[in-house]
Design an enzyme around this catalytic site. Sequence first.
Site, PDB file in Angstrom:
ATOM      1  N   GLY A 222       8.692  -8.394  32.937  1.00 20.54           N
ATOM      2  CA  GLY A 222       9.478  -7.156  32.972  1.00 20.54           C
ATOM      3  C   GLY A 222       8.663  -5.886  32.794  1.00 20.54           C
ATOM      4  O   GLY A 222       7.566  -5.732  33.344  1.00 20.54           O
ATOM      5  N   ILE A 223       9.220  -4.986  32.021  1.00 20.17           N
ATOM      6  CA  ILE A 223       8.621  -3.659  31.847  1.00 20.17           C
ATOM      7  C   ILE A 223       7.259  -3.768  31.162  1.00 20.17           C
ATOM      8  O   ILE A 223       6.294  -3.085  31.548  1.00 20.17           O
ATOM      9  CB  ILE A 223       9.586  -2.761  31.032  1.00 20.17           C
ATOM     10  CG1 ILE A 223      10.863  -2.489  31.847  1.00 20.17           C
ATOM     11  CG2 ILE A 223       8.919  -1.459  30.644  1.00 20.17           C
ATOM     12  CD1 ILE A 223      11.966  -1.785  31.072  1.00 20.17           C
ATOM     13  N   ASP A 242       2.961 -11.472  23.374  1.00 21.59           N
ATOM     14  CA  ASP A 242       4.324 -11.978  23.559  1.00 21.59           C
ATOM     15  C   ASP A 242       4.520 -13.175  22.644  1.00 21.59           C
ATOM     16  O   ASP A 242       3.618 -13.547  21.886  1.00 21.59           O
ATOM     17  CB  ASP A 242       4.619 -12.323  25.027  1.00 21.59           C
ATOM     18  CG  ASP A 242       6.078 -12.044  25.390  1.00 21.59           C
ATOM     19  OD1 ASP A 242       6.951 -12.780  24.896  1.00 21.59           O
ATOM     20  OD2 ASP A 242       6.347 -11.086  26.157  1.00 21.59           O
ATOM     21  N   ASP A 265       4.889 -14.055  17.333  1.00 18.37           N
ATOM     22  CA  ASP A 265       6.317 -13.742  17.247  1.00 18.37           C
ATOM     23  C   ASP A 265       6.490 -12.529  16.334  1.00 18.37           C
ATOM     24  O   ASP A 265       6.173 -12.586  15.144  1.00 18.37           O
ATOM     25  CB  ASP A 265       7.087 -14.950  16.687  1.00 18.37           C
ATOM     26  CG  ASP A 265       8.583 -14.694  16.697  1.00 18.37           C
ATOM     27  OD1 ASP A 265       8.993 -13.515  16.834  1.00 18.37           O
ATOM     28  OD2 ASP A 265       9.346 -15.667  16.583  1.00 18.37           O
ATOM     29  N   ALA A 290       8.291  -4.782  23.357  1.00 20.13           N
ATOM     30  CA  ALA A 290       9.116  -5.991  23.175  1.00 20.13           C
ATOM     31  C   ALA A 290      10.484  -5.593  22.629  1.00 20.13           C
ATOM     32  O   ALA A 290      10.593  -4.737  21.748  1.00 20.13           O
ATOM     33  CB  ALA A 290       8.427  -6.959  22.217  1.00 20.13           C
ATOM     34  N   GLY A 291      11.502  -6.202  23.183  1.00 15.29           N
ATOM     35  CA  GLY A 291      12.844  -5.891  22.708  1.00 15.29           C
ATOM     36  C   GLY A 291      13.806  -7.001  23.071  1.00 15.29           C
ATOM     37  O   GLY A 291      13.546  -7.779  23.996  1.00 15.29           O
ATOM     38  N   ALA A 299      32.957  -6.174  15.843  1.00 22.89           N
ATOM     39  CA  ALA A 299      33.893  -7.095  15.196  1.00 22.89           C
ATOM     40  C   ALA A 299      33.519  -8.555  15.451  1.00 22.89           C
ATOM     41  O   ALA A 299      33.790  -9.423  14.621  1.00 22.89           O
ATOM     42  CB  ALA A 299      35.311  -6.828  15.711  1.00 22.89           C
ATOM     43  N   TYR A 354      21.791  -2.919  19.026  1.00 20.93           N
ATOM     44  CA  TYR A 354      20.719  -2.489  19.940  1.00 20.93           C
ATOM     45  C   TYR A 354      20.556  -0.956  19.873  1.00 20.93           C
ATOM     46  O   TYR A 354      19.434  -0.446  19.748  1.00 20.93           O
ATOM     47  CB  TYR A 354      21.092  -2.946  21.345  1.00 20.93           C
ATOM     48  CG  TYR A 354      20.076  -2.646  22.426  1.00 20.93           C
ATOM     49  CD1 TYR A 354      18.916  -3.400  22.545  1.00 20.93           C
ATOM     50  CD2 TYR A 354      20.304  -1.631  23.362  1.00 20.93           C
ATOM     51  CE1 TYR A 354      17.989  -3.149  23.563  1.00 20.93           C
ATOM     52  CE2 TYR A 354      19.391  -1.386  24.371  1.00 20.93           C
ATOM     53  CZ  TYR A 354      18.235  -2.142  24.477  1.00 20.93           C
ATOM     54  OH  TYR A 354      17.332  -1.889  25.479  1.00 20.93           O
ATOM     55  N   LYS A 358      17.355   1.253  18.802  1.00 20.10           N
ATOM     56  CA  LYS A 358      16.669   2.123  19.758  1.00 20.10           C
ATOM     57  C   LYS A 358      16.698   3.588  19.312  1.00 20.10           C
ATOM     58  O   LYS A 358      15.789   4.360  19.619  1.00 20.10           O
ATOM     59  CB  LYS A 358      17.289   1.963  21.147  1.00 20.10           C
ATOM     60  CG  LYS A 358      17.096   0.557  21.751  1.00 20.10           C
ATOM     61  CD  LYS A 358      15.623   0.250  21.928  1.00 20.10           C
ATOM     62  CE  LYS A 358      15.380  -1.079  22.626  1.00 20.10           C
ATOM     63  NZ  LYS A 358      13.948  -1.392  22.740  1.00 20.10           N
TER      64      LYS A 358
HETATM   65  P1  NAD Z   1      12.664  -8.450  28.987  1.00 17.15           P
HETATM   66  O1  NAD Z   1      13.691  -9.191  28.203  1.00 17.15           O
HETATM   67  O2  NAD Z   1      12.539  -8.753  30.435  1.00 17.15           O
HETATM   68  O3  NAD Z   1      11.223  -8.629  28.312  1.00 17.15           O
HETATM   69  C1  NAD Z   1      11.067  -8.483  26.913  1.00 17.15           C
HETATM   70  C2  NAD Z   1       9.800  -9.197  26.482  1.00 17.15           C
HETATM   71  O4  NAD Z   1       9.721  -9.073  25.056  1.00 17.15           O
HETATM   72  C3  NAD Z   1       9.831 -10.702  26.817  1.00 17.15           C
HETATM   73  O5  NAD Z   1       8.640 -11.090  27.429  1.00 17.15           O
HETATM   74  C4  NAD Z   1      10.021 -11.351  25.460  1.00 17.15           C
HETATM   75  O6  NAD Z   1       9.436 -12.641  25.374  1.00 17.15           O
HETATM   76  C5  NAD Z   1       9.344 -10.342  24.521  1.00 17.15           C
HETATM   77  N1  NAD Z   1       9.832 -10.529  23.166  1.00 17.15           N
HETATM   78  C6  NAD Z   1      11.117 -10.563  22.755  1.00 17.15           C
HETATM   79  N2  NAD Z   1      11.167 -10.857  21.447  1.00 17.15           N
HETATM   80  C7  NAD Z   1       9.886 -11.007  21.024  1.00 17.15           C
HETATM   81  C8  NAD Z   1       9.306 -11.350  19.780  1.00 17.15           C
HETATM   82  N3  NAD Z   1      10.042 -11.624  18.700  1.00 17.15           N
HETATM   83  N4  NAD Z   1       7.966 -11.409  19.701  1.00 17.15           N
HETATM   84  C9  NAD Z   1       7.177 -11.163  20.786  1.00 17.15           C
HETATM   85  N5  NAD Z   1       7.679 -10.847  22.001  1.00 17.15           N
HETATM   86  C10 NAD Z   1       9.028 -10.771  22.119  1.00 17.15           C
HETATM   87  O7  NAD Z   1      12.954  -6.904  28.718  1.00 17.15           O
HETATM   88  P2  NAD Z   1      12.697  -5.636  29.656  1.00 17.15           P
HETATM   89  O8  NAD Z   1      13.916  -5.400  30.464  1.00 17.15           O
HETATM   90  O9  NAD Z   1      11.382  -5.729  30.329  1.00 17.15           O
HETATM   91  O10 NAD Z   1      12.678  -4.485  28.550  1.00 17.15           O
HETATM   92  C11 NAD Z   1      11.493  -4.086  27.893  1.00 17.15           C
HETATM   93  C12 NAD Z   1      11.848  -3.027  26.843  1.00 17.15           C
HETATM   94  O11 NAD Z   1      12.527  -1.938  27.469  1.00 17.15           O
HETATM   95  C13 NAD Z   1      12.786  -3.544  25.761  1.00 17.15           C
HETATM   96  O12 NAD Z   1      12.436  -2.954  24.526  1.00 17.15           O
HETATM   97  C14 NAD Z   1      14.129  -3.049  26.204  1.00 17.15           C
HETATM   98  O13 NAD Z   1      15.023  -2.902  25.132  1.00 17.15           O
HETATM   99  C15 NAD Z   1      13.764  -1.716  26.828  1.00 17.15           C
HETATM  100  N6  NAD Z   1      14.768  -1.267  27.832  1.00 17.15           N
HETATM  101  C16 NAD Z   1      15.012  -2.002  28.957  1.00 17.15           C
HETATM  102  C17 NAD Z   1      15.957  -1.544  29.855  1.00 17.15           C
HETATM  103  C18 NAD Z   1      16.272  -2.271  31.141  1.00 17.15           C
HETATM  104  O14 NAD Z   1      17.152  -1.813  31.873  1.00 17.15           O
HETATM  105  N7  NAD Z   1      15.618  -3.368  31.462  1.00 17.15           N
HETATM  106  C19 NAD Z   1      16.662  -0.367  29.598  1.00 17.15           C
HETATM  107  C20 NAD Z   1      16.378   0.343  28.445  1.00 17.15           C
HETATM  108  C21 NAD Z   1      15.425  -0.114  27.567  1.00 17.15           C
END
Ligand code: NAD
Length: 448
Positions: A222-223, A242, A265, A290-291, A299, A354, A358
């Site tokens: 992802g991002i 990761d 982790d 990471a998120g 509720a 969430y 954020k």
């Molecule tokens: P994704 O779920 O595709 O990737 C998240 C990555 O974080 C994964 O590779 C996962 O393994 C890693 N991760 C999660 N928990 C972890 C942990 N405990 N330890 C280590 N690694 C961990 O998410 P994404 O869509 O690529 O989003 C990336 C960031 O951007 C996130 O923080 C998300 O909240 C934020 N975001 C995304 C969007 C969207 O539309 N995709 C919008 C707003 C914000």
Amino acid sequence: MTDLLLELSRRPRARRLLSSLSLPLPMPEPLRRAEGALTLSPLQGRRALLSSDGELHSELRAALDAAGASPSSGFDGDPDALVFDATALETPAQLSALYDFFHPRRVAVHGRALVIARPKHATESAAKTATRFALEGFVRSLAKELGRRAATALLLEVEPSAEANLAPVLRFALSDRSAFVTGQRLHVGSALGFADPPECSLEPALRSLAGQDALVTGAARGIGLAIARRLAEEGARVTLLDRPREAEKLERLASTLAGRALAVDLAHHDAASKIADSFPEGVDVVVHNAGVTRDRTLARMSDESWRLALDVNLGAPLRITQALLDADRLRAGGRLLFLSSVAGLAGNVGQTNYAASKAGLLGLVQAWSAELAPRRIAVNALAPGFIETDMTAAMPWAIRQAARRLSALGQGGLPEDVAEAALFLSLPEARGITGQTFRVCGGALVGA
Ligand code: NAD
């Protein structure tokens, strides 16, 4: 996952047919994105129309020139960039200059509209403050109107004496690197010093991060992966972090980027010290990406879902940064970047956990940008809107469709859009920008 409407809109016949159906929402215009490494003149061949008045006229002209655009005060046809210097406007009546500049013209498809202003100063009159606020309303609305043409509008607030930091911002804001950034204000300051003028080089690529160390969390997909790629392409040695279950994949990705894998982790109690220990020589750029989401209305939300989202999204970035600072591992001139979300700005049904996490990140930005300014460390947040990743693929179909369309650009962004913004904020020459939340949301109606 495919956005069917966007795919169809790329095909002229399907586009004509769908347009004739008078759908309730306009067909999205596919965005034009930049590829490859950063260059000194990303605006080569683009036609920029610059307003003729304003305090920053000559600086803007020089910056446009240097970026390769052909700045002019007048030519026929739709310009690729319309740049209006509003620094001299002091009263609401003078806002008619905006109308006079933008009204008869159309910016080209994929074009950029930019309004340049000064930030508030303590002793300004009520009329001047009102005029300044009006500029933002204008830009936000213009962004919504231009979105149909895959064009964007931004307001740049330039502090007096920060003009030297303007050029790199223009290179980003007027180029295809900012395709999904629209309808917002960006503050260009000088608290962290001044941008080094770009070196005149025959090399097409700048490799602006050569010699720098970067950490990106959540980099297996992802991002985070897109950010790691872009930082590596610009010369950074990237550590991709990761979860341990992604270790094998992470190793593979790291080797393709000539980087390093760190399987940790973030929810684990010793994650922060492990990370700090893994940078004995220090780190320049830290991207807290990471998120997790654990969506449910409050509720119906379990205690575990509440805790996990708060801990991974907010607790971990706080602990990691604190550990790096305590061990003096964050180098002077470094960059801290937090991945927030428009949900953190606007709130969202089913996302109390969430959104709290954020929004909490924005508090970290506020606190640390002030504290770390003496060491020239910039601290910013990125707030993506709807980005096409595995995270959003898990959303129900109808909500996914709505999230894409309810934006000025009428489509979701790509991880690369967020990566371009992250790269921009990581560049040494973007040091005029700190303490800010930068939306990469395509003008999302939620949170915009
Ligand atoms: P994704 O779920 O595709 O990737 C998240 C990555 O974080 C994964 O590779 C996962 O393994 C890693 N991760 C999660 N928990 C972890 C942990 N405990 N330890 C280590 N690694 C961990 O998410 P994404 O869509 O690529 O989003 C990336 C960031 O951007 C996130 O923080 C998300 O909240 C934020 N975001 C995304 C969007 C969207 O539309 N995709 C919008 C707003 C914000």
